[in-house]
Design a protein around this motif. Structure first.
Motif, PDB file in Angstrom:
ATOM      1  N   SER A 128      -2.084   0.797   8.983  1.00  8.35           N
ATOM      2  CA  SER A 128      -1.229  -0.271   8.441  1.00  8.35           C
ATOM      3  C   SER A 128       0.247   0.116   8.539  1.00  8.35           C
ATOM      4  O   SER A 128       1.119  -0.744   8.567  1.00  8.35           O
ATOM      5  CB  SER A 128      -1.603  -0.565   6.988  1.00  8.35           C
ATOM      6  OG  SER A 128      -1.493   0.609   6.230  1.00  8.35           O
ATOM      7  N   HIS A 129       0.527   1.443   8.559  1.00  9.22           N
ATOM      8  CA  HIS A 129       1.900   1.932   8.678  1.00  9.22           C
ATOM      9  C   HIS A 129       2.012   2.725   9.981  1.00  9.22           C
ATOM     10  O   HIS A 129       1.202   3.613  10.231  1.00  9.22           O
ATOM     11  CB  HIS A 129       2.247   2.870   7.519  1.00  9.22           C
ATOM     12  CG  HIS A 129       2.258   2.190   6.187  1.00  9.22           C
ATOM     13  ND1 HIS A 129       1.132   1.618   5.630  1.00  9.22           N
ATOM     14  CD2 HIS A 129       3.256   1.987   5.298  1.00  9.22           C
ATOM     15  CE1 HIS A 129       1.444   1.087   4.462  1.00  9.22           C
ATOM     16  NE2 HIS A 129       2.727   1.287   4.229  1.00  9.22           N
TER      17      HIS A 129
ATOM     18  N   ARG B  23       4.637  14.152   3.932  1.00 14.20           N
ATOM     19  CA  ARG B  23       5.833  14.339   3.084  1.00 14.20           C
ATOM     20  C   ARG B  23       5.717  13.539   1.798  1.00 14.20           C
ATOM     21  O   ARG B  23       6.207  13.931   0.748  1.00 14.20           O
ATOM     22  CB  ARG B  23       7.117  14.113   3.872  1.00 14.20           C
ATOM     23  CG  ARG B  23       7.411  12.725   4.463  1.00 14.20           C
ATOM     24  CD  ARG B  23       7.717  11.690   3.435  1.00 14.20           C
ATOM     25  NE  ARG B  23       8.615  10.661   3.896  1.00 14.20           N
ATOM     26  CZ  ARG B  23       8.627   9.425   3.426  1.00 14.20           C
ATOM     27  NH1 ARG B  23       7.742   9.031   2.520  1.00 14.20           N
ATOM     28  NH2 ARG B  23       9.510   8.560   3.875  1.00 14.20           N
TER      29      ARG B  23
ATOM     30  N   SER C 183      -8.087   4.380  -0.644  1.00 10.27           N
ATOM     31  CA  SER C 183      -8.821   5.355   0.191  1.00 10.27           C
ATOM     32  C   SER C 183      -8.283   5.384   1.621  1.00 10.27           C
ATOM     33  O   SER C 183      -9.010   5.683   2.557  1.00 10.27           O
ATOM     34  CB  SER C 183     -10.312   5.004   0.207  1.00 10.27           C
ATOM     35  OG  SER C 183     -10.483   3.694   0.754  1.00 10.27           O
TER      36      SER C 183
ATOM     37  N   ALA D 149      -4.711   6.225   4.388  1.00  9.71           N
ATOM     38  CA  ALA D 149      -4.022   7.403   4.925  1.00  9.71           C
ATOM     39  C   ALA D 149      -3.352   8.229   3.821  1.00  9.71           C
ATOM     40  O   ALA D 149      -3.435   9.461   3.811  1.00  9.71           O
ATOM     41  CB  ALA D 149      -2.976   6.944   5.944  1.00  9.71           C
ATOM     42  N   GLN D 150      -2.699   7.573   2.903  1.00 11.34           N
ATOM     43  CA  GLN D 150      -2.019   8.305   1.823  1.00 11.34           C
ATOM     44  C   GLN D 150      -3.023   8.949   0.872  1.00 11.34           C
ATOM     45  O   GLN D 150      -2.775  10.023   0.321  1.00 11.34           O
ATOM     46  CB  GLN D 150      -1.073   7.379   1.043  1.00 11.34           C
ATOM     47  CG  GLN D 150       0.161   6.952   1.813  1.00 11.34           C
ATOM     48  CD  GLN D 150       1.124   8.118   2.054  1.00 11.34           C
ATOM     49  OE1 GLN D 150       1.098   9.133   1.368  1.00 11.34           O
ATOM     50  NE2 GLN D 150       1.982   7.968   3.048  1.00 11.34           N
TER      51      GLN D 150
ATOM     52  N   ARG E 105     -11.253  -0.634  -3.143  1.00  9.50           N
ATOM     53  CA  ARG E 105     -11.750  -2.013  -3.316  1.00  9.50           C
ATOM     54  C   ARG E 105     -13.176  -2.147  -2.828  1.00  9.50           C
ATOM     55  O   ARG E 105     -13.974  -2.883  -3.380  1.00  9.50           O
ATOM     56  CB  ARG E 105     -10.863  -3.000  -2.548  1.00  9.50           C
ATOM     57  CG  ARG E 105      -9.646  -3.406  -3.298  1.00  9.50           C
ATOM     58  CD  ARG E 105      -8.885  -4.418  -2.529  1.00  9.50           C
ATOM     59  NE  ARG E 105      -8.677  -4.012  -1.154  1.00  9.50           N
ATOM     60  CZ  ARG E 105      -8.111  -4.767  -0.219  1.00  9.50           C
ATOM     61  NH1 ARG E 105      -7.709  -5.975  -0.519  1.00  9.50           N
ATOM     62  NH2 ARG E 105      -7.927  -4.322   1.016  1.00  9.50           N
TER      63      ARG E 105
ATOM     64  N   THR F 210      -2.343   2.293  -2.967  1.00  9.52           N
ATOM     65  CA  THR F 210      -2.954   1.063  -2.460  1.00  9.52           C
ATOM     66  C   THR F 210      -1.883   0.174  -1.826  1.00  9.52           C
ATOM     67  O   THR F 210      -0.692   0.398  -2.003  1.00  9.52           O
ATOM     68  CB  THR F 210      -3.615   0.258  -3.600  1.00  9.52           C
ATOM     69  OG1 THR F 210      -2.571  -0.341  -4.387  1.00  9.52           O
ATOM     70  CG2 THR F 210      -4.501   1.122  -4.476  1.00  9.52           C
ATOM     71  N   MET F 211      -2.364  -0.860  -1.136  1.00 12.09           N
ATOM     72  CA  MET F 211      -1.449  -1.888  -0.611  1.00 12.09           C
ATOM     73  C   MET F 211      -1.466  -3.096  -1.564  1.00 12.09           C
ATOM     74  O   MET F 211      -1.161  -4.217  -1.151  1.00 12.09           O
ATOM     75  CB  MET F 211      -1.892  -2.326   0.785  1.00 12.09           C
ATOM     76  CG  MET F 211      -1.605  -1.329   1.877  1.00 12.09           C
ATOM     77  SD  MET F 211       0.120  -1.306   2.380  1.00 12.09           S
ATOM     78  CE  MET F 211       0.154  -2.679   3.510  1.00 12.09           C
TER      79      MET F 211
ATOM     80  N   VAL G   1       2.614   5.345  -5.790  1.00 12.52           N
ATOM     81  CA  VAL G   1       3.115   5.518  -4.421  1.00 12.52           C
ATOM     82  C   VAL G   1       3.214   4.194  -3.651  1.00 12.52           C
ATOM     83  O   VAL G   1       4.040   4.038  -2.760  1.00 12.52           O
ATOM     84  CB  VAL G   1       2.206   6.539  -3.675  1.00 12.52           C
ATOM     85  CG1 VAL G   1       2.596   6.682  -2.218  1.00 12.52           C
ATOM     86  CG2 VAL G   1       2.250   7.893  -4.367  1.00 12.52           C
ATOM     87  N   GLY G   2       2.366   3.232  -3.999  1.00 14.36           N
ATOM     88  CA  GLY G   2       2.389   1.944  -3.296  1.00 14.36           C
ATOM     89  C   GLY G   2       3.445   1.008  -3.896  1.00 14.36           C
ATOM     90  O   GLY G   2       4.384   1.459  -4.561  1.00 14.36           O
TER      91      GLY G   2
ATOM     92  N   SER H 279       7.389   6.532  -6.670  1.00 16.22           N
ATOM     93  CA  SER H 279       7.819   7.013  -5.351  1.00 16.22           C
ATOM     94  C   SER H 279       7.993   5.811  -4.427  1.00 16.22           C
ATOM     95  O   SER H 279       7.102   4.966  -4.326  1.00 16.22           O
ATOM     96  CB  SER H 279       6.718   7.939  -4.819  1.00 16.22           C
ATOM     97  OG  SER H 279       6.847   8.141  -3.437  1.00 16.22           O
TER      98      SER H 279
ATOM     99  N   GLY I  44       9.707   6.612  -1.314  1.00 12.62           N
ATOM    100  CA  GLY I  44       9.846   7.291  -0.029  1.00 12.62           C
ATOM    101  C   GLY I  44      11.304   7.329   0.370  1.00 12.62           C
ATOM    102  O   GLY I  44      11.991   6.298   0.372  1.00 12.62           O
TER     103      GLY I  44
END
Ligand code: NAI
Ligand SMILES: O=C(O)C1=NCCCC1
Length: 315
Positions: free
Chosen positions: A89-90, A117, A142, A144-145, A167, A203-204, A224-225, A290, A292
């Motif tokens: 997705s990124h 990072r 669940s 990449a991050q 999910r 999560t997104m 983080v999301g 966060s 980034g």
């Protein structure tokens, strides 16, 4: 005429960008960032171009670190809900320049840099802010991050139990079976979060998935999301009752839906805690929001480039 830039692929970045060295380097970079002009970090607010037709975004993240003498820009795209099941997705690329003359020295795969990072910075926050007794780690998401955070956290800390919620239970099970170590797959966010000492939301989601009523008093959350002003991962109750730490005050007050929509007050930048100018209130419920920062990519890219250069010289 200048030499052509080198291309550094994901496998090479994987080889050279390792915990715990990355964590130590980024802790130093966070401190420099929060020192203001004295810290030698130049990092404007990132530019985000919405690609509304496809629910996507393109971000441009430049920075210079005087301490590292490193000049980079990352270009990152991210798509709500991904584009197709085969693509991350990124997706990102980091351009590394010679700061003395502006020559482009390297084009570096940015996906591994972004994953590692970000996890490294969450590890710094967790080291400083987690409760003294931290036995249960919970990861929501669940992708990449989630993977990079699991790898960093199981290397840096010791937990009695690690839980995952996603999910779809199938994705959570796939995650658990693909990683080293025991991971408990949970059927609901509430089950995963209840009693956890350290929580990571990766999560997104665009609406809250983590609710204050479930979070144990004194727990530490790495959020983080939700990197857009209209996206949420955490509810108002948690945002308003926690002690809130951020990577960058400027970015947080422009980009974080959790902060803008809840009206929560920022207590400190993480770099201020590293610098000792703000306390780590480990007995309270803490959230590290966060978003980034480009400087994290600048420091990581320099690390990769220098290690790669030394390895080719010795060949
Ligand atoms: N703070 C930072 O430095 C960075 C933050 N991020 C953010 O971290 C989050 C995770 O990124 P990746 O792991 O790369 O993405 P990914 O696409 O690999 O994984 C996303 C996960 O979120 C889940 N998900 C998607 N929509 C959801 C919803 N509505 N509710 C609950 N779960 C949902 C997916 O099932 C998947 O498990 C994203 O929000 C991303 O923008 C990414 C890079 C850096
Ligand atoms: O810091 C980054 O890199 C990103 N942050 C939020 C989502 C896009 C990538």
């Amino acid at each position: 005429m200048s030499a052509s830039p080198v291309f550094i692929a994901a496998e090479v970045v994987e080889k050279f960008l390792k915990f715990p060295e990355l964590i130590q380097q980024l802790e130093r970079a966070l401190a420099n960032f929060s020192h203001g002009a004295e810290g030698g970090v130049v990092q404007p607010l990132r530019t985000i171009v919405p690609v509304a037709k496809y629910n996507g975004f393109l971000g441009v993240m430049p920075a210079y670190s005087a301490a590292d003498d490193s000049l980079t820009t990352k270009v990152v795209t991210f798509y709500e809900g991904g584009t197709s099941s085969d693509l991350p997705s990124h997706q990102s690329t980091v351009l590394l320049f010679d700061p003395r003359n502006g020559i482009l020295k390297a084009v570096i795969d940015g996906n591994v840099i972004t994953d590692r990072r970000t996890a490294a910075v969450s590890a710094v926050a967790t080291k400083l802010l987690k409760p003294a007794l931290s036995e249960v780690l919970c990861i929501l998401g669940s992708g990449a991050q989630a993977r990079s955070h699991y790898e960093a956290f199981t290397e840096m800390f010791t937990f009695k139990e690690v839980r995952i919620w996603s999910r779809s239970r199938k994705n959570a099970e796939m995650f658990a079976s693909s990683m080293k170590g025991a991971i408990r797959v949970c059927d609901s966010t509430r089950e995963a979060v209840t009693g956890a000492d350290v929580i990571i939301t990766v999560t997104m989601a665009t609406k809250p998935v983590l609710f204050g009523e479930w979070v144990k008093s004194g727990a530490h959350v790495n959020a983080v999301g939700a990197c857009r002003p209209d996206w949420r991962e955490l509810d108002d109750e948690l945002m308003k009752s926690c002690v809130l730490y951020v990577d960058s005050r400027e970015a947080a007050s422009h980009e974080s839906g959790d902060i803008l929509q809840s009206g929560a007050a920022i207590f400190a930048e993480l770099g201020e805690v590293v610098n000792g100018t703000k306390p780590a209130l480990t007995e309270k419920t803490t959230v590290f929001k966060s978003l980034g920062m480009a400087i994290e990519d600048t420091v990581s890219a320099k690390l990769v480039f220098d290690s790669w250069s030394s390895s080719t010289e010795s060949e």
